[in-house]
Design a protein around this motif. Structure first.
Motif, PDB file in Angstrom:
ATOM      1  N   PRO A  14     -41.877  22.502 128.052  1.00 20.20           N
ATOM      2  CA  PRO A  14     -41.479  22.570 126.646  1.00 20.20           C
ATOM      3  C   PRO A  14     -41.260  21.176 126.067  1.00 20.20           C
ATOM      4  CG  PRO A  14     -40.266  24.172 127.952  1.00 20.20           C
ATOM      5  CD  PRO A  14     -41.009  23.296 128.918  1.00 20.20           C
ATOM      6  N   LEU A  15     -41.681  21.000 124.825  1.00 14.48           N
ATOM      7  CA  LEU A  15     -41.498  19.722 124.171  1.00 14.48           C
ATOM      8  C   LEU A  15     -40.023  19.439 123.935  1.00 14.48           C
ATOM      9  CD1 LEU A  15     -44.287  19.947 121.474  1.00 14.48           C
ATOM     10  CD2 LEU A  15     -44.201  18.300 123.323  1.00 14.48           C
ATOM     11  N   PRO A  16     -39.578  18.198 124.156  1.00 12.79           N
ATOM     12  CA  PRO A  16     -38.202  17.864 123.817  1.00 12.79           C
ATOM     13  C   PRO A  16     -38.025  17.841 122.316  1.00 12.79           C
ATOM     14  CG  PRO A  16     -39.412  15.883 124.405  1.00 12.79           C
ATOM     15  CD  PRO A  16     -40.328  17.053 124.670  1.00 12.79           C
ATOM     16  N   SER A  17     -36.818  18.080 121.856  1.00  7.99           N
ATOM     17  CA  SER A  17     -36.563  18.058 120.428  1.00  7.99           C
ATOM     18  C   SER A  17     -36.835  16.681 119.861  1.00  7.99           C
ATOM     19  CB  SER A  17     -35.110  18.426 120.149  1.00  7.99           C
ATOM     20  OG  SER A  17     -34.803  18.218 118.796  1.00  7.99           O
ATOM     21  N   ARG A  18     -37.551  16.617 118.736  1.00 12.46           N
ATOM     22  CA  ARG A  18     -37.799  15.348 118.075  1.00 12.46           C
ATOM     23  C   ARG A  18     -36.595  14.966 117.226  1.00 12.46           C
ATOM     24  NH1 ARG A  18     -41.303  14.608 121.687  1.00 12.46           N
ATOM     25  NH2 ARG A  18     -42.909  16.164 121.705  1.00 12.46           N
ATOM     26  N   ARG A  19     -35.684  15.904 117.004  1.00 10.93           N
ATOM     27  CA  ARG A  19     -34.518  15.668 116.166  1.00 10.93           C
ATOM     28  C   ARG A  19     -33.296  15.799 117.063  1.00 10.93           C
ATOM     29  NH1 ARG A  19     -35.060  14.693 110.766  1.00 10.93           N
ATOM     30  NH2 ARG A  19     -33.683  16.371 110.148  1.00 10.93           N
ATOM     31  N   PHE A 256     -23.637  26.349 119.026  1.00 13.01           N
ATOM     32  CA  PHE A 256     -24.450  25.284 118.444  1.00 13.01           C
ATOM     33  C   PHE A 256     -25.349  24.748 119.541  1.00 13.01           C
ATOM     34  CE2 PHE A 256     -20.698  25.650 115.857  1.00 13.01           C
ATOM     35  CZ  PHE A 256     -21.154  25.493 114.556  1.00 13.01           C
ATOM     36  N   THR A 257     -26.580  24.442 119.179  1.00 12.29           N
ATOM     37  CA  THR A 257     -27.567  24.119 120.202  1.00 12.29           C
ATOM     38  C   THR A 257     -28.322  22.828 119.905  1.00 12.29           C
ATOM     39  OG1 THR A 257     -29.495  25.169 119.165  1.00 12.29           O
ATOM     40  CG2 THR A 257     -27.979  26.601 120.391  1.00 12.29           C
ATOM     41  N   GLY A 258     -28.948  22.319 120.952  1.00 10.29           N
ATOM     42  CA  GLY A 258     -30.007  21.335 120.785  1.00 10.29           C
ATOM     43  C   GLY A 258     -31.300  22.117 120.732  1.00 10.29           C
ATOM     44  N   ASN A 259     -32.319  21.630 121.422  1.00 10.27           N
ATOM     45  CA  ASN A 259     -33.594  22.329 121.421  1.00 10.27           C
ATOM     46  C   ASN A 259     -33.578  23.588 122.288  1.00 10.27           C
ATOM     47  OD1 ASN A 259     -36.080  21.795 120.040  1.00 10.27           O
ATOM     48  ND2 ASN A 259     -37.084  21.728 122.032  1.00 10.27           N
ATOM     49  N   ASP A 260     -32.461  23.828 122.987  1.00 10.22           N
ATOM     50  CA  ASP A 260     -32.380  24.993 123.864  1.00 10.22           C
ATOM     51  C   ASP A 260     -32.200  26.304 123.103  1.00 10.22           C
ATOM     52  OD1 ASP A 260     -29.897  23.934 123.163  1.00 10.22           O
ATOM     53  OD2 ASP A 260     -28.895  24.682 124.954  1.00 10.22           O
ATOM     54  N   TYR A 261     -32.185  26.261 121.770  1.00 11.74           N
ATOM     55  CA  TYR A 261     -32.137  27.513 121.011  1.00 11.74           C
ATOM     56  C   TYR A 261     -33.344  28.392 121.332  1.00 11.74           C
ATOM     57  CZ  TYR A 261     -35.646  25.530 117.819  1.00 11.74           C
ATOM     58  OH  TYR A 261     -36.781  24.979 117.288  1.00 11.74           O
ATOM     59  N   THR A 262     -34.438  27.780 121.761  1.00 14.63           N
ATOM     60  CA  THR A 262     -35.634  28.558 122.056  1.00 14.63           C
ATOM     61  C   THR A 262     -35.395  29.543 123.200  1.00 14.63           C
ATOM     62  OG1 THR A 262     -36.448  26.791 123.517  1.00 14.63           O
ATOM     63  CG2 THR A 262     -37.171  26.732 121.218  1.00 14.63           C
ATOM     64  N   LYS A 263     -34.594  29.155 124.185  1.00 17.25           N
ATOM     65  CA  LYS A 263     -34.306  30.048 125.309  1.00 17.25           C
ATOM     66  C   LYS A 263     -33.518  31.265 124.837  1.00 17.25           C
ATOM     67  CE  LYS A 263     -34.085  26.141 128.540  1.00 17.25           C
ATOM     68  NZ  LYS A 263     -33.212  25.359 129.464  1.00 17.25           N
ATOM     69  N   LEU A 271     -30.749  36.530 117.691  1.00 19.44           N
ATOM     70  CA  LEU A 271     -31.748  37.171 116.847  1.00 19.44           C
ATOM     71  C   LEU A 271     -32.256  36.263 115.740  1.00 19.44           C
ATOM     72  CD1 LEU A 271     -30.254  40.765 116.489  1.00 19.44           C
ATOM     73  CD2 LEU A 271     -31.972  39.931 118.102  1.00 19.44           C
ATOM     74  N   ALA A 272     -31.450  35.279 115.354  1.00 20.51           N
ATOM     75  CA  ALA A 272     -31.858  34.367 114.282  1.00 20.51           C
ATOM     76  C   ALA A 272     -31.178  33.015 114.491  1.00 20.51           C
ATOM     77  CB  ALA A 272     -31.485  34.936 112.913  1.00 20.51           C
ATOM     78  N   CYS A 273     -31.872  31.955 114.108  1.00 24.23           N
ATOM     79  CA  CYS A 273     -31.327  30.620 114.368  1.00 24.23           C
ATOM     80  C   CYS A 273     -31.998  29.568 113.491  1.00 24.23           C
ATOM     81  CB  CYS A 273     -31.507  30.248 115.834  1.00 24.23           C
ATOM     82  SG  CYS A 273     -33.239  30.272 116.397  1.00 24.23           S
ATOM     83  N   GLN A 274     -31.305  28.452 113.320  1.00 20.17           N
ATOM     84  CA  GLN A 274     -31.973  27.284 112.776  1.00 20.17           C
ATOM     85  C   GLN A 274     -33.024  26.839 113.782  1.00 20.17           C
ATOM     86  OE1 GLN A 274     -28.786  24.436 111.923  1.00 20.17           O
ATOM     87  NE2 GLN A 274     -29.427  24.420 109.790  1.00 20.17           N
ATOM     88  N   ALA A 275     -34.183  26.430 113.285  1.00 16.00           N
ATOM     89  CA  ALA A 275     -35.275  26.109 114.207  1.00 16.00           C
ATOM     90  C   ALA A 275     -36.238  25.118 113.580  1.00 16.00           C
ATOM     91  CB  ALA A 275     -36.022  27.387 114.588  1.00 16.00           C
ATOM     92  N   TYR A 276     -37.069  24.535 114.441  1.00 11.86           N
ATOM     93  CA  TYR A 276     -38.113  23.606 114.014  1.00 11.86           C
ATOM     94  C   TYR A 276     -39.470  24.293 114.071  1.00 11.86           C
ATOM     95  CZ  TYR A 276     -34.393  20.308 115.328  1.00 11.86           C
ATOM     96  OH  TYR A 276     -33.201  19.650 115.468  1.00 11.86           O
ATOM     97  N   SER A 277     -40.282  24.045 113.087  1.00 10.50           N
ATOM     98  CA  SER A 277     -41.574  24.722 112.977  1.00 10.50           C
ATOM     99  C   SER A 277     -42.453  24.507 114.210  1.00 10.50           C
ATOM    100  CB  SER A 277     -42.298  24.231 111.726  1.00 10.50           C
ATOM    101  OG  SER A 277     -42.411  22.805 111.715  1.00 10.50           O
TER     102      SER A 277
END
Length: 402
Positions: A14-19, A256-263, A271-277
């Motif tokens: 998985p790509l690391p978060s760019r933000r 609150f998450t880093g890029n691990d919201y995807t898991k 069910l819903a979250c802030q996310a990167y396209s």
């Protein structure tokens, strides 16, 4: 375009978060404290930024980037086709270093050299827009010569041409962009999400996550309040903090998450979250029930940008490499691999003409090439100033628990 991208993407980690997450009071605040202790002032005046440019006699440059953020050959992952094409055409060798894993970590790595007027050993770097703002304010990057960058001048997306931290893009050029919006599992939720306020519906209690980084989270939440994020105020920020504190207090926000919201999203815990396209495009390859929405009130358009540090020894070579990635063919090949928002809209036609069906389909993906309706709802947020950062980071980190 090279072969089957689905197989290539599946094989990658998985790509690391760019933000990346801001975990402290901020590097700018730390620099201010050092200056107060008698350390040389960090700001570098315009006349002290340029060094001797040896590009004409030394045909190379060093480029620092994030891991997994460039196209690679299907059969040989050590080869990078777009970079190899640049070297073949220009004779300029590129030492490509995947050393940026976190904006603040990289800031800490090169800031001692920059604040002491020393070379960093890098001619080109890629950092997120909010960190770019710090470098511009501190005078740590050089103005680019657009006469050497005709493709940038012609093809740079109008939405990205003049952010608040760098009007006219004199010091930075977007490498890739992305959108902060909302991801959700349509099948599990049983309905669509259309607005930021939908995150606070009663049936989502305990099943929502927000991004933990201040710079990553605040703009989308402000847009939910109808704020123009190109000119938000301190009161707008404080209003968002009060709203989030309320949702934390009543147990609505799971964490609150880093890029691990995807898991969490893939497992169904959320069910819903802030996310990167860019993340959601990858998730959809395995689970088409995961959707991404730019809310009705708008979404934040952000970039990771190319910058040339002070005293770089190969400035002209670096400017030519930046311009290479604004040639539509090169931009298209890169976009087909990284799946972020392409800052070169002209690359869309190149992908659409590909003989590979999967590659051609990317041209119609609005998360890579936003359509007119989506573009109308995207905005680049005003960055947090150095005077605002100390108060805002303390307030946000207290809410998040950092």
């Amino acid at each position: 375009m090279a072969g089957d991208r689905r197989e290539g993407r599946a094989a990658r980690t998985p790509l690391p978060s760019r933000r990346s997450v801001l975990r402290s009071l901020g590097s700018t605040a730390a620099l201010g404290a050092l200056a107060g202790c008698g350390v040389r002032a960090a700001y570098v005046r315009p006349g002290d930024r340029a060094g001797a440019d040896v590009s004409a006699s030394d045909r190379r440059l060093t480029w620092a980037n994030w891991p997994l953020y460039i196209d690679t050959d299907d059969d040989d992952p050590t080869r990078r086709p777009t970079l190899d094409a640049f070297t073949k055409r220009t004779g300029i060798a590129v030492d490509y270093v995947e050393e940026i894993n976190d904006n603040d970590e990289f800031f800490g790595k090169i800031s001692p050299s920059l604040m002491n007027r020393q070379q960093t050993g890098r001619d080109l770097i890629v950092i997120s827009d909010w960190m770019c703002a710090r470098f511009v304010r501190l005078g740590w990057v050089q103005e680019m010569d657009r006469d050497r960058q005709p493709h940038v001048a012609e093809y740079l997306d109008p939405l990205l041409r003049s952010p608040a931290f760098d009007p006219g893009r004199r010091y930075s050029v977007p490498y890739q962009s992305g959108i902060t919006g909302i991801a959700y599992n349509r099948r599990a939720l049983g309905r669509d999400i259309r607005a930021v306020a939908d995150l606070w519906a009663s049936d989502l209690k305990g099943r929502v996550t927000l991004l933990s980084g201040l710079d990553e989270a605040f703009a989308l939440l402000m847009q939910g309040n109808g704020v123009d994020i190109t000119r938000w105020t301190a009161d707008d920020f404080r209003t968002v903090c009060a709203q989030v504190e309320k949702q934390v207090g009543n147990g609505h926000i799971r964490r609150f998450t880093g890029n691990d919201y995807t898991k969490d999203l893939v497992s169904g815990d959320v069910l819903a979250c802030q996310a990167y396209s860019g993340d959601v495009i990858q998730l959809q390859a395995d689970n088409p029930d995961i959707r991404f929405v730019v809310p009705e009130e708008g979404g934040e358009l952000w970039s990771d940008s190319l910058m040339i540090p002070d005293l770089a020894r190969h400035k002209t070579n670096a400017e030519r490499l930046v311009d290479h990635y604004y040639e539509p063919d090169a931009a298209a090949e890169l976009a087909a691999w990284v799946n972020y928002v392409c800052p070169v809209p002209a690359a869309q036609a190149v992908l659409a003409d590909s003989d590979d069906e999967e590659t051609a389909a990317l041209a119609a993906n609005p998360l890579i090439f936003p359509d007119r309706e989506m573009r109308a709802r995207l905005a680049v947020a005003r960055d947090i100033t150095s005077t605002e950062r100390l108060e805002f980071t303390r307030r946000w980190n207290a809410i998040v628990g950092l």
